[in-house]
Design a protein around this motif. Structure first.
Motif, PDB file in Angstrom:
ATOM      1  N   PRO A  92       0.813  -1.217   0.000  1.00 18.32           N
ATOM      2  CA  PRO A  92       0.000   0.000   0.000  1.00 18.32           C
ATOM      3  C   PRO A  92       0.848   1.269   0.000  1.00 18.32           C
ATOM      4  O   PRO A  92       2.056   1.219   0.239  1.00 18.32           O
ATOM      5  CB  PRO A  92      -0.754  -0.109   1.329  1.00 18.32           C
ATOM      6  N   ALA A  93       0.189   2.393  -0.201  1.00 21.67           N
ATOM      7  CA  ALA A  93       0.814   3.676   0.101  1.00 21.67           C
ATOM      8  C   ALA A  93       0.980   3.698   1.620  1.00 21.67           C
ATOM      9  O   ALA A  93       0.123   3.185   2.345  1.00 21.67           O
ATOM     10  CB  ALA A  93      -0.086   4.813  -0.365  1.00 21.67           C
ATOM     11  N   ARG A  94       2.108   4.273   2.103  1.00 21.85           N
ATOM     12  CA  ARG A  94       2.375   4.162   3.538  1.00 21.85           C
ATOM     13  C   ARG A  94       3.131   5.374   4.059  1.00 21.85           C
ATOM     14  O   ARG A  94       3.952   5.948   3.348  1.00 21.85           O
ATOM     15  CB  ARG A  94       3.207   2.906   3.805  1.00 21.85           C
ATOM     16  N   ALA A  95       2.836   5.739   5.296  1.00 22.75           N
ATOM     17  CA  ALA A  95       3.596   6.762   6.009  1.00 22.75           C
ATOM     18  C   ALA A  95       3.983   6.194   7.364  1.00 22.75           C
ATOM     19  O   ALA A  95       3.206   5.448   7.969  1.00 22.75           O
ATOM     20  CB  ALA A  95       2.765   8.024   6.188  1.00 22.75           C
ATOM     21  N   THR A  96       5.178   6.532   7.826  1.00 25.31           N
ATOM     22  CA  THR A  96       5.636   6.119   9.149  1.00 25.31           C
ATOM     23  C   THR A  96       6.189   7.349   9.853  1.00 25.31           C
ATOM     24  O   THR A  96       7.021   8.063   9.289  1.00 25.31           O
ATOM     25  CB  THR A  96       6.740   5.044   9.049  1.00 25.31           C
ATOM     26  N   VAL A  97       5.724   7.577  11.062  1.00 26.50           N
ATOM     27  CA  VAL A  97       6.171   8.731  11.836  1.00 26.50           C
ATOM     28  C   VAL A  97       6.450   8.328  13.281  1.00 26.50           C
ATOM     29  O   VAL A  97       5.968   7.307  13.758  1.00 26.50           O
ATOM     30  CB  VAL A  97       5.128   9.865  11.822  1.00 26.50           C
ATOM     31  N   GLU A  98       7.245   9.140  13.935  1.00 26.97           N
ATOM     32  CA  GLU A  98       7.477   8.958  15.361  1.00 26.97           C
ATOM     33  C   GLU A  98       6.427   9.762  16.117  1.00 26.97           C
ATOM     34  O   GLU A  98       6.129  10.903  15.760  1.00 26.97           O
ATOM     35  CB  GLU A  98       8.875   9.453  15.735  1.00 26.97           C
ATOM     36  N   ALA A  99       5.854   9.135  17.151  1.00 25.77           N
ATOM     37  CA  ALA A  99       4.822   9.807  17.945  1.00 25.77           C
ATOM     38  C   ALA A  99       4.815   9.249  19.361  1.00 25.77           C
ATOM     39  O   ALA A  99       5.157   8.089  19.580  1.00 25.77           O
ATOM     40  CB  ALA A  99       3.456   9.602  17.313  1.00 25.77           C
ATOM     41  N   ARG A 100       4.400  10.077  20.291  1.00 24.73           N
ATOM     42  CA  ARG A 100       4.216   9.594  21.660  1.00 24.73           C
ATOM     43  C   ARG A 100       2.881   8.854  21.687  1.00 24.73           C
ATOM     44  O   ARG A 100       1.840   9.415  21.346  1.00 24.73           O
ATOM     45  CB  ARG A 100       4.211  10.755  22.641  1.00 24.73           C
ATOM     46  N   LEU A 101       2.911   7.579  22.066  1.00 28.75           N
ATOM     47  CA  LEU A 101       1.703   6.755  22.098  1.00 28.75           C
ATOM     48  C   LEU A 101       1.090   6.797  23.496  1.00 28.75           C
ATOM     49  O   LEU A 101       1.742   7.211  24.458  1.00 28.75           O
ATOM     50  CB  LEU A 101       2.032   5.334  21.650  1.00 28.75           C
ATOM     51  N   ASN A 102      -0.161   6.351  23.619  1.00 31.68           N
ATOM     52  CA  ASN A 102      -0.882   6.514  24.881  1.00 31.68           C
ATOM     53  C   ASN A 102      -0.379   5.647  26.024  1.00 31.68           C
ATOM     54  O   ASN A 102      -0.711   5.889  27.166  1.00 31.68           O
ATOM     55  CB  ASN A 102      -2.391   6.309  24.682  1.00 31.68           C
ATOM     56  N   ASP A 103       0.416   4.629  25.738  1.00 32.04           N
ATOM     57  CA  ASP A 103       1.004   3.764  26.764  1.00 32.04           C
ATOM     58  C   ASP A 103       2.511   3.858  26.577  1.00 32.04           C
ATOM     59  O   ASP A 103       3.020   3.578  25.487  1.00 32.04           O
ATOM     60  CB  ASP A 103       0.504   2.330  26.559  1.00 32.04           C
ATOM     61  N   PRO A 104       3.264   4.212  27.599  1.00 33.15           N
ATOM     62  CA  PRO A 104       4.716   4.368  27.433  1.00 33.15           C
ATOM     63  C   PRO A 104       5.444   3.076  27.046  1.00 33.15           C
ATOM     64  O   PRO A 104       6.568   3.132  26.550  1.00 33.15           O
ATOM     65  CB  PRO A 104       5.187   4.887  28.789  1.00 33.15           C
ATOM     66  N   ASN A 105       4.795   1.916  27.244  1.00 36.02           N
ATOM     67  CA  ASN A 105       5.411   0.649  26.854  1.00 36.02           C
ATOM     68  C   ASN A 105       5.060   0.239  25.430  1.00 36.02           C
ATOM     69  O   ASN A 105       5.616  -0.715  24.904  1.00 36.02           O
ATOM     70  CB  ASN A 105       4.991  -0.458  27.821  1.00 36.02           C
ATOM     71  N   MET A 106       4.117   0.934  24.818  1.00 37.21           N
ATOM     72  CA  MET A 106       3.698   0.622  23.455  1.00 37.21           C
ATOM     73  C   MET A 106       4.712   1.206  22.478  1.00 37.21           C
ATOM     74  O   MET A 106       5.097   2.365  22.588  1.00 37.21           O
ATOM     75  CB  MET A 106       2.309   1.195  23.194  1.00 37.21           C
ATOM     76  N   LYS A 107       5.116   0.386  21.521  1.00 32.83           N
ATOM     77  CA  LYS A 107       6.125   0.799  20.559  1.00 32.83           C
ATOM     78  C   LYS A 107       5.553   1.114  19.183  1.00 32.83           C
ATOM     79  O   LYS A 107       6.220   1.755  18.372  1.00 32.83           O
ATOM     80  CB  LYS A 107       7.184  -0.284  20.437  1.00 32.83           C
ATOM     81  N   VAL A 108       4.315   0.647  18.894  1.00 36.00           N
ATOM     82  CA  VAL A 108       3.786   0.800  17.550  1.00 36.00           C
ATOM     83  C   VAL A 108       2.259   0.846  17.542  1.00 36.00           C
ATOM     84  O   VAL A 108       1.611   0.239  18.410  1.00 36.00           O
ATOM     85  CB  VAL A 108       4.285  -0.357  16.636  1.00 36.00           C
ATOM     86  N   GLU A 109       1.725   1.573  16.585  1.00 37.28           N
ATOM     87  CA  GLU A 109       0.299   1.562  16.287  1.00 37.28           C
ATOM     88  C   GLU A 109       0.188   1.662  14.776  1.00 37.28           C
ATOM     89  O   GLU A 109       0.911   2.445  14.145  1.00 37.28           O
ATOM     90  CB  GLU A 109      -0.433   2.723  16.954  1.00 37.28           C
ATOM     91  N   ILE A 110      -0.693   0.853  14.188  1.00 38.49           N
ATOM     92  CA  ILE A 110      -0.828   0.803  12.721  1.00 38.49           C
ATOM     93  C   ILE A 110      -2.294   0.919  12.335  1.00 38.49           C
ATOM     94  O   ILE A 110      -3.139   0.201  12.860  1.00 38.49           O
ATOM     95  CB  ILE A 110      -0.257  -0.509  12.148  1.00 38.49           C
ATOM     96  N   MET A 111      -2.578   1.818  11.397  1.00 36.04           N
ATOM     97  CA  MET A 111      -3.943   2.020  10.912  1.00 36.04           C
ATOM     98  C   MET A 111      -3.952   1.833   9.398  1.00 36.04           C
ATOM     99  O   MET A 111      -3.046   2.316   8.705  1.00 36.04           O
ATOM    100  CB  MET A 111      -4.418   3.428  11.263  1.00 36.04           C
ATOM    101  N   VAL A 112      -4.961   1.113   8.893  1.00 34.76           N
ATOM    102  CA  VAL A 112      -5.049   0.873   7.450  1.00 34.76           C
ATOM    103  C   VAL A 112      -6.456   1.160   6.928  1.00 34.76           C
ATOM    104  O   VAL A 112      -7.438   1.117   7.668  1.00 34.76           O
ATOM    105  CB  VAL A 112      -4.659  -0.586   7.064  1.00 34.76           C
ATOM    106  N   VAL A 113      -6.495   1.425   5.627  1.00 37.38           N
ATOM    107  CA  VAL A 113      -7.743   1.497   4.868  1.00 37.38           C
ATOM    108  C   VAL A 113      -7.570   0.507   3.733  1.00 37.38           C
ATOM    109  O   VAL A 113      -6.519   0.486   3.070  1.00 37.38           O
ATOM    110  CB  VAL A 113      -7.994   2.916   4.297  1.00 37.38           C
ATOM    111  N   ALA A 114      -8.591  -0.320   3.503  1.00 34.14           N
ATOM    112  CA  ALA A 114      -8.486  -1.346   2.466  1.00 34.14           C
ATOM    113  C   ALA A 114      -9.763  -1.396   1.618  1.00 34.14           C
ATOM    114  O   ALA A 114     -10.836  -1.011   2.075  1.00 34.14           O
ATOM    115  CB  ALA A 114      -8.232  -2.719   3.082  1.00 34.14           C
ATOM    116  N   ALA A 115      -9.597  -1.896   0.415  1.00 34.71           N
ATOM    117  CA  ALA A 115     -10.741  -2.183  -0.440  1.00 34.71           C
ATOM    118  C   ALA A 115     -11.358  -3.500   0.000  1.00 34.71           C
ATOM    119  O   ALA A 115     -10.686  -4.369   0.542  1.00 34.71           O
ATOM    120  CB  ALA A 115     -10.299  -2.254  -1.899  1.00 34.71           C
ATOM    121  N   ILE A 116     -12.649  -3.627  -0.237  1.00 31.78           N
ATOM    122  CA  ILE A 116     -13.348  -4.889   0.075  1.00 31.78           C
ATOM    123  C   ILE A 116     -13.591  -5.626  -1.220  1.00 31.78           C
ATOM    124  O   ILE A 116     -13.949  -5.028  -2.221  1.00 31.78           O
ATOM    125  CB  ILE A 116     -14.695  -4.611   0.796  1.00 31.78           C
TER     126      ILE A 116
END
Length: 116
Positions: A92-116
């Motif tokens: 897919p088209a993709r972007a990756t950025v650094e961000a402060r997440l809601n849990d200090p132990n969490m290292k990643v969050e991924i969101m996608v949009v897909a065709a059905i």
């Protein structure tokens, strides 16, 4: 007219929403935040696989992905897991950025949009 279908509805948000021929997934996070970046990315991607299946899609139909890393120095390790997960020629088209997440132990969050 297309119907909006909400998947795994909670009091604050739905895990995914379909409209027409698209599924919009919420940011997927790891269940076990004690894992290293590799384990956390694998867990988030497994959640994405599950949600896409519930919505009648799969990872070969992902249109866009946004990845948030708590530490951008994990970029190479995250990409190693990502590259093993995506289907060659179906990325897919993709972007990756650094961000402060809601849990200090969490290292990643991924969101996608897909065709059905």
């Amino acid at each position: 007219m297309s119907n909006i279908v909400r998947i795994d509805v909670g009091p604050r948000m739905s895990e995914a929403v379909t409209l027409g021929n698209r599924i919009y997934c919420s940011g997927m996070i790891p269940e076990d935040t004690s894992l290293d970046i590799t384990g956390q990315v694998r867990q988030a991607l497994a959640e994405i696989d599950s949600l896409l299946a519930k919505g009648g899609s799969d990872k070969t139909r992902i249109l866009t992905a946004t990845i948030w890393l708590s530490d951008i120095s994990d970029f190479a390790a995250m990409n190693k897991v990502w590259d093993a997960w995506v289907v060659p020629g179906q990325t897919p088209a993709r972007a990756t950025v650094e961000a402060r997440l809601n849990d200090p132990n969490m290292k990643v969050e991924i969101m996608v949009v897909a065709a059905i």
